[in-house]
Each structure stands twice: as C-alpha cells, then as structure tokens.
Design a protein around this motif. Structure first.
Motif, PDB file in Angstrom:
ATOM      1  N   VAL A   1      -3.578  28.375  15.014  1.00  0.00           N
ATOM      2  CA  VAL A   1      -4.792  28.424  14.195  1.00  0.00           C
ATOM      3  C   VAL A   1      -5.510  29.744  14.489  1.00  0.00           C
ATOM      4  CG1 VAL A   1      -6.987  27.284  13.694  1.00  0.00           C
ATOM      5  CG2 VAL A   1      -4.965  25.913  14.249  1.00  0.00           C
ATOM      6  N   PRO A   2      -5.874  30.507  13.448  1.00  0.00           N
ATOM      7  CA  PRO A   2      -6.419  31.844  13.680  1.00  0.00           C
ATOM      8  C   PRO A   2      -7.740  31.860  14.437  1.00  0.00           C
ATOM      9  CG  PRO A   2      -6.592  31.230  11.361  1.00  0.00           C
ATOM     10  CD  PRO A   2      -5.701  30.228  12.014  1.00  0.00           C
ATOM     11  N   TRP A   3      -8.523  30.801  14.325  1.00  0.00           N
ATOM     12  CA  TRP A   3      -9.782  30.692  15.073  1.00  0.00           C
ATOM     13  C   TRP A   3     -10.144  29.227  15.147  1.00  0.00           C
ATOM     14  CZ3 TRP A   3     -14.490  28.429  14.311  1.00  0.00           C
ATOM     15  CH2 TRP A   3     -15.523  28.785  15.186  1.00  0.00           C
ATOM     16  N   PHE A   4     -10.689  28.811  16.277  1.00  0.00           N
ATOM     17  CA  PHE A   4     -11.174  27.443  16.400  1.00  0.00           C
ATOM     18  C   PHE A   4     -12.191  27.390  17.519  1.00  0.00           C
ATOM     19  CE2 PHE A   4      -7.670  27.530  19.456  1.00  0.00           C
ATOM     20  CZ  PHE A   4      -8.233  26.907  20.564  1.00  0.00           C
ATOM     21  N   ARG A   5     -12.911  26.297  17.536  1.00  0.00           N
ATOM     22  CA  ARG A   5     -13.825  26.078  18.650  1.00  0.00           C
ATOM     23  C   ARG A   5     -13.943  24.588  18.922  1.00  0.00           C
ATOM     24  NH1 ARG A   5     -20.138  27.977  19.593  1.00  0.00           N
ATOM     25  NH2 ARG A   5     -20.137  27.602  21.846  1.00  0.00           N
ATOM     26  N   VAL A   6     -13.752  24.210  20.165  1.00  0.00           N
ATOM     27  CA  VAL A   6     -14.064  22.872  20.656  1.00  0.00           C
ATOM     28  C   VAL A   6     -15.346  23.014  21.450  1.00  0.00           C
ATOM     29  CG1 VAL A   6     -13.331  20.978  22.137  1.00  0.00           C
ATOM     30  CG2 VAL A   6     -11.637  22.193  20.743  1.00  0.00           C
ATOM     31  N   HIS A   7     -16.396  22.343  21.001  1.00  0.00           N
ATOM     32  CA  HIS A   7     -17.727  22.580  21.577  1.00  0.00           C
ATOM     33  C   HIS A   7     -18.437  21.270  21.887  1.00  0.00           C
ATOM     34  CE1 HIS A   7     -21.593  24.420  22.287  1.00  0.00           C
ATOM     35  NE2 HIS A   7     -22.150  23.636  21.365  1.00  0.00           N
ATOM     36  N   PRO A   8     -18.910  21.132  23.152  1.00  0.00           N
ATOM     37  CA  PRO A   8     -18.702  22.021  24.291  1.00  0.00           C
ATOM     38  C   PRO A   8     -17.230  22.001  24.748  1.00  0.00           C
ATOM     39  CG  PRO A   8     -20.540  20.498  24.684  1.00  0.00           C
ATOM     40  CD  PRO A   8     -19.803  19.995  23.494  1.00  0.00           C
ATOM     41  N   GLU A   9     -16.822  23.051  25.422  1.00  0.00           N
ATOM     42  CA  GLU A   9     -15.441  23.084  25.894  1.00  0.00           C
ATOM     43  C   GLU A   9     -15.142  21.881  26.782  1.00  0.00           C
ATOM     44  OE1 GLU A   9     -14.413  26.734  27.747  1.00  0.00           O
ATOM     45  OE2 GLU A   9     -15.209  27.982  26.128  1.00  0.00           O
ATOM     46  N   ILE A  10     -16.094  21.556  27.642  1.00  0.00           N
ATOM     47  CA  ILE A  10     -16.034  20.326  28.420  1.00  0.00           C
ATOM     48  C   ILE A  10     -17.177  19.453  27.908  1.00  0.00           C
ATOM     49  CG2 ILE A  10     -16.170  19.281  30.704  1.00  0.00           C
ATOM     50  CD1 ILE A  10     -15.235  21.925  31.872  1.00  0.00           C
ATOM     51  N   PRO A  11     -16.887  18.402  27.160  1.00  0.00           N
ATOM     52  CA  PRO A  11     -17.959  17.592  26.564  1.00  0.00           C
ATOM     53  C   PRO A  11     -18.926  17.054  27.612  1.00  0.00           C
ATOM     54  CG  PRO A  11     -15.847  17.030  25.597  1.00  0.00           C
ATOM     55  CD  PRO A  11     -15.553  17.917  26.759  1.00  0.00           C
ATOM     56  N   HIS A  12     -20.207  17.003  27.233  1.00  0.00           N
ATOM     57  CA  HIS A  12     -21.235  16.469  28.117  1.00  0.00           C
ATOM     58  C   HIS A  12     -21.320  14.950  28.028  1.00  0.00           C
ATOM     59  CE1 HIS A  12     -23.488  20.606  27.824  1.00  0.00           C
ATOM     60  NE2 HIS A  12     -22.292  20.684  28.381  1.00  0.00           N
ATOM     61  N   THR A  13     -20.925  14.400  26.874  1.00  0.00           N
ATOM     62  CA  THR A  13     -20.901  12.950  26.684  1.00  0.00           C
ATOM     63  C   THR A  13     -19.530  12.589  26.101  1.00  0.00           C
ATOM     64  OG1 THR A  13     -21.772  12.945  24.403  1.00  0.00           O
ATOM     65  CG2 THR A  13     -23.387  13.025  26.207  1.00  0.00           C
ATOM     66  N   HIS A  14     -19.443  11.478  25.378  1.00  0.00           N
ATOM     67  CA  HIS A  14     -18.161  11.104  24.769  1.00  0.00           C
ATOM     68  C   HIS A  14     -18.065  11.626  23.340  1.00  0.00           C
ATOM     69  CE1 HIS A  14     -20.747   8.188  22.974  1.00  0.00           C
ATOM     70  NE2 HIS A  14     -19.799   7.429  22.475  1.00  0.00           N
ATOM     71  N   GLN A  15     -18.918  12.584  22.980  1.00  0.00           N
ATOM     72  CA  GLN A  15     -18.913  13.171  21.645  1.00  0.00           C
ATOM     73  C   GLN A  15     -18.937  14.690  21.744  1.00  0.00           C
ATOM     74  OE1 GLN A  15     -22.455  10.708  20.442  1.00  0.00           O
ATOM     75  NE2 GLN A  15     -21.209  10.255  18.644  1.00  0.00           N
ATOM     76  N   PHE A  16     -18.265  15.338  20.799  1.00  0.00           N
ATOM     77  CA  PHE A  16     -18.240  16.795  20.770  1.00  0.00           C
ATOM     78  C   PHE A  16     -17.861  17.255  19.373  1.00  0.00           C
ATOM     79  CE2 PHE A  16     -14.127  15.242  22.239  1.00  0.00           C
ATOM     80  CZ  PHE A  16     -13.212  15.942  21.473  1.00  0.00           C
ATOM     81  N   GLN A  17     -17.936  18.560  19.150  1.00  0.00           N
ATOM     82  CA  GLN A  17     -17.616  19.145  17.847  1.00  0.00           C
ATOM     83  C   GLN A  17     -16.273  19.871  17.895  1.00  0.00           C
ATOM     84  OE1 GLN A  17     -20.843  21.878  17.184  1.00  0.00           O
ATOM     85  NE2 GLN A  17     -22.218  20.298  16.354  1.00  0.00           N
TER      86      GLN A  17
END
Length: 459
Positions: free
Chosen positions: A360-376
C-alpha cells in the motif's frame, strides 16, 4: 509510509472448526440458546436467505455524500448479519426477536425478574439498582441514569455553570460536544466553549494555564475519539486537572468510553473518576447495552442533575429494558475490556505489518499502539472503493475485517479514507496470521473494485 508501525504479533488461535464469530460480538455466546428456544432464526438459514436476496455487486460502491440508498443499507446489513467471523466490532444488526431473546436470556443473572417495572426510574427499581452499581464501580457518592449521553453532558455543564457563575466551558474542537451534539451546549443551555488547544490530543497543563479566557468548567473527553481514541499519560492527566484547579475551575469527564481507560493509565476506575467533579459514562458504547448513560458525582450535584434531567425531558415513564441491558453489560463486558485492549495492540501491529507487506503506497494505523480497544486505520483510496471491497469480502468469505470507511471533511486531504476498528469478543481468537490473511484478501478486492472503476471510465 508508516511502515514502522508494523510487526508480527502473537495471539490466541482461532476456532477453525466452527467459526461462529460475526458482526455482533455479544450474540456469539447467546445464539445457540436463542435458536434452540425458537426466538432467533438459524444464522446459517439467515445468511443463505440474505445471500439470495442480495443484488449483484456493481463495483460502484456506496455514495460518499448523503444517506446510503435503502438497497445498499439492506445489502450491508445482510452481509454483516450473515458473517461468521468479524475482526471489527460494530452495529449488531439483530432482529427484534433476537434482541429480546438476548435480553431475557441473561436478565435473570443481574436482577430479580419478579421485581416490578420501574415508574419514572424510581430508586427501588432496576433503574435504581443500576445507578447504585454505577456509583459503586466509579467510587462516587451517587449516579443518575439518563436516556442519552448528550442529555447527561448538557445537564452536567448546565449545573456547573450555575454553581460556578461562569457559562464558559474549556473543551476541545474534536470533542463529542463540538462535533456530534449539534451545538447543544450553546443552543439549548446558552453556554460557550473555548479551546485551550487545537492539537489532536487533550490539552496540557501549560495550555490550561495559558488559556487567555476565564472558564468555569474544564471538559475532558477520555479518550478523545475523533483524534483516534487517544489518551494522555496519567501524569499528564493529573497535571492538566491540577492546572484547572489552579484557575478555580471544576472538571467534568466525558467518559463515554471511560470503562476501558484503566489499562492505559494503570489505575482503577475509582482512581480515574476521583480526578473529576463529575463524569458521564455510556452503557452501550463499550458495554453493549441498548442505550442509556449515567451522570456521576457528589450527592448534591446528582440530586440537582435529576431536576434538570426532568426539565430536559429525560424523565421517561419506564426505562427497565435499558437498565437491564446496562447491568448485563457491566456484569459480562466490563471485566473483558482489559483483554480487548491487549488484543487491540496485537491487531494493530498485524494490520500495519500486512499493509506494509501488501505494498500500500501510504497508510496509517493510529495510534500505532492503541490506547484503548479502538483505533483508526487510514488508507489512500476513496471510501466508496473500500466500502465495496469490504462488502464483497463479507459476502464471499463471510468475514468482516473492517466496518464503514469515511472520507475526511471537505477541508481534509483528498483521496484518503478512515475507518475505526473496535476490538471486542469477536476478535479475541484472531492471530496475527489471521489478520494478515484477511487483509491480503481485502486489498485484492480493493484493487478489483478500483480496476472496475477504471474500466467504466475508459472510452
């Protein structure tokens, strides 16, 4: 590329023989009982019928603005309802019969069903039991049930404005009150909001001290959902609260998702709640209840909030179904949230590794280490392409990897889409390899949908 967010993750082995996880995480445990009683149709029968009724994939996806057409909504609901495996938890898609079966199957475990139904949420009813249980869990003197969190928030801010003599609230531009409540704090309650920071995180102590305008209440959303379900460190949070105290302001927590913050802070719920003068918690966002919220604080504050709840139209004649489902959530889901938070970290690592491997040319998992059980998760494709790919994956493999993708506001960067990943019981048995395998299939479908779109535009 945010490739550095990737990496192998461990995990518990999936149930390969009978993969019965699906969109509604709660229904996994209750389905067999509901089917035996005849209260719910067989998932196998339902999914087969749903597939027969589905329109053929068009490659066009859902429209990116406005409501989805009714046929698209039906197709999506049918696909999610018939899925056998689900990584991202989301809307249940239950029938009324299923919902009633799930409620009645576990209600006897949390309350005496020979008790009378409530009348206006009287304290001797199941609603009163829920309020006392909530106050006990949070370590507060009292708590009051509200039909919605929006109402609970407005009542809390209205009470504090009267007590402090200051109608200004310090909040965040990405907070629920600013983004999702139609300016209720201003339109309904006559309050105004100032923003100590515009950064996609909660304000720091220095930002609170340097805020150029006086304010009576500091409202902190824990976690800040629209910034990526982010939390400060415990030291940062306590410092921010202390800075507000220095300015003679009270502190209110928008704790719709407070239940799952303990692992990040390394603190108990009463320790977290003790920092605030009041807090609101939700009974459906993480606990799987039907609806409802609670406002917690001192006895005199909650008593005043009850009066304003009545004025705001929240004194419902009967509330026992919501109260029962909330007690079930507190009994069954609350103890599992730390495990969901731990699993979310593994899932996030596996997704980042799979996206990197997938080119994939660009991506983001945010936060990289999730703070809770939800993330983007952010990807460089139109939302309609990603939604169509996810729908096809659910229809063909009966696997739901992601839920709905959305594109940022018109002022945001074009060509990007974001989805929120909620890790709950349906994802508890997914390993890193499971995630990466399903992701590879999803990316293949993304390219398929994109190619179909290109073919349609060619002369």
């Amino acid at each position: 590329m945010d490739g550095e967010t990737g990496g192998e993750t461990g995990g518990r082995g999936p149930g390969r023989g009978d993969q019965r996880n699906r969109a509604d995480a709660d229904a996994v445990e209750f389905e067999a009982e509901a089917e035996r009683s005849g209260a719910a149709p067989s998932r196998r029968d339902t999914s087969e019928a749903a597939r027969q009724e589905l329109p053929a994939p068009t490659g066009q996806g859902d429209p990116v603005d406005g409501e989805k057409p009714a046929d698209d909504r039906g197709r999506l609901s049918a696909a999610w309802h018939g899925a056998e495996r689900a990584l991202a938890h989301g809307p249940s898609g239950r029938t009324l019969k299923e919902q009633l079966a799930l409620l009645t199957s576990h209600a006897p475990e949390v309350h005496d069903l020979d008790d009378w139904t409530d009348l206006y949420g009287d304290e001797d009813s199941v609603v009163g039991a829920l309020e006392r249980r909530t106050a006990e869990l949070l370590g507060t003197a009292s708590a009051a049930f509200f039909p919605t969190g929006t109402m609970a928030q407005q009542v809390a801010l209205r009470c504090w404005a009267g007590r402090t003599g200051n109608t200004t609230v310090a909040g965040h531009p990405l907070s629920h009150m600013e983004v999702h409540e139609r300016d209720a704090y201003s339109v309904v309650s006559g309050l105004r909001m100032v923003h100590p920071t515009n950064a996609p995180r909660l304000p720091t102590a220095d930002e609170i001290r340097d805020c150029p305008e006086p304010f009576g209440t500091l409202a902190l959303e824990l976690p800040l959902r629209d910034a990526g379900f982010v939390l400060p460190s415990w030291a940062e949070l306590t410092a921010t609260v202390e800075a507000a105290r220095e300015r003679d302001a009270v502190v209110h927590f928008d704790g719709a998702r407070l239940w799952e913050c303990g692992p990040h802070f390394g603190r108990t719920l009463p320790e977290i709640a003790a920092l605030a003068d009041s807090m609101y918690v939700s009974f459906y966002k993480s606990l799987g209840g039907i609806a409802g919220a609670a406002l917690a604080g001192s006895e005199d504050f909650v008593e005043e909030a009850r009066a304003w709840r009545h004025r705001y139209g929240g004194q419902l004649f009967q509330q026992w179904p919501m109260a029962l489902s909330a007690l079930i959530g507190l009994d069954r889901e609350l103890p599992r949230l730390p495990d969901y938070v731990a699993q979310a970290k593994q899932v996030a690592r596996a997704l980042a590794a799979g996206l990197s491997e997938g080119g994939v040319p660009w991506f983001r998992v945010h936060p990289e280490i999730p703070h809770t059980h939800q993330f983007q998760v952010w990807l460089p494709y139109p939302a309609e392409v990603l939604n169509e790919a996810g729908l096809r994956q659910a229809e063909t493999t009966r696997t739901v990897l992601f839920r709905t993708w959305q594109e940022p506001a018109p002022s945001g960067p074009p060509g990007l889409a974001m989805t929120e990943v909620t890790v709950a019981s349906s994802a508890s048995d997914w390993t890193s390899e499971d995630v990466r395998t399903a992701l590879a299939d999803f990316l293949r479908l993304v390219e398929q949908v994109r190619q179909e779109g290109r073919d349609l535009t060619m002369p």
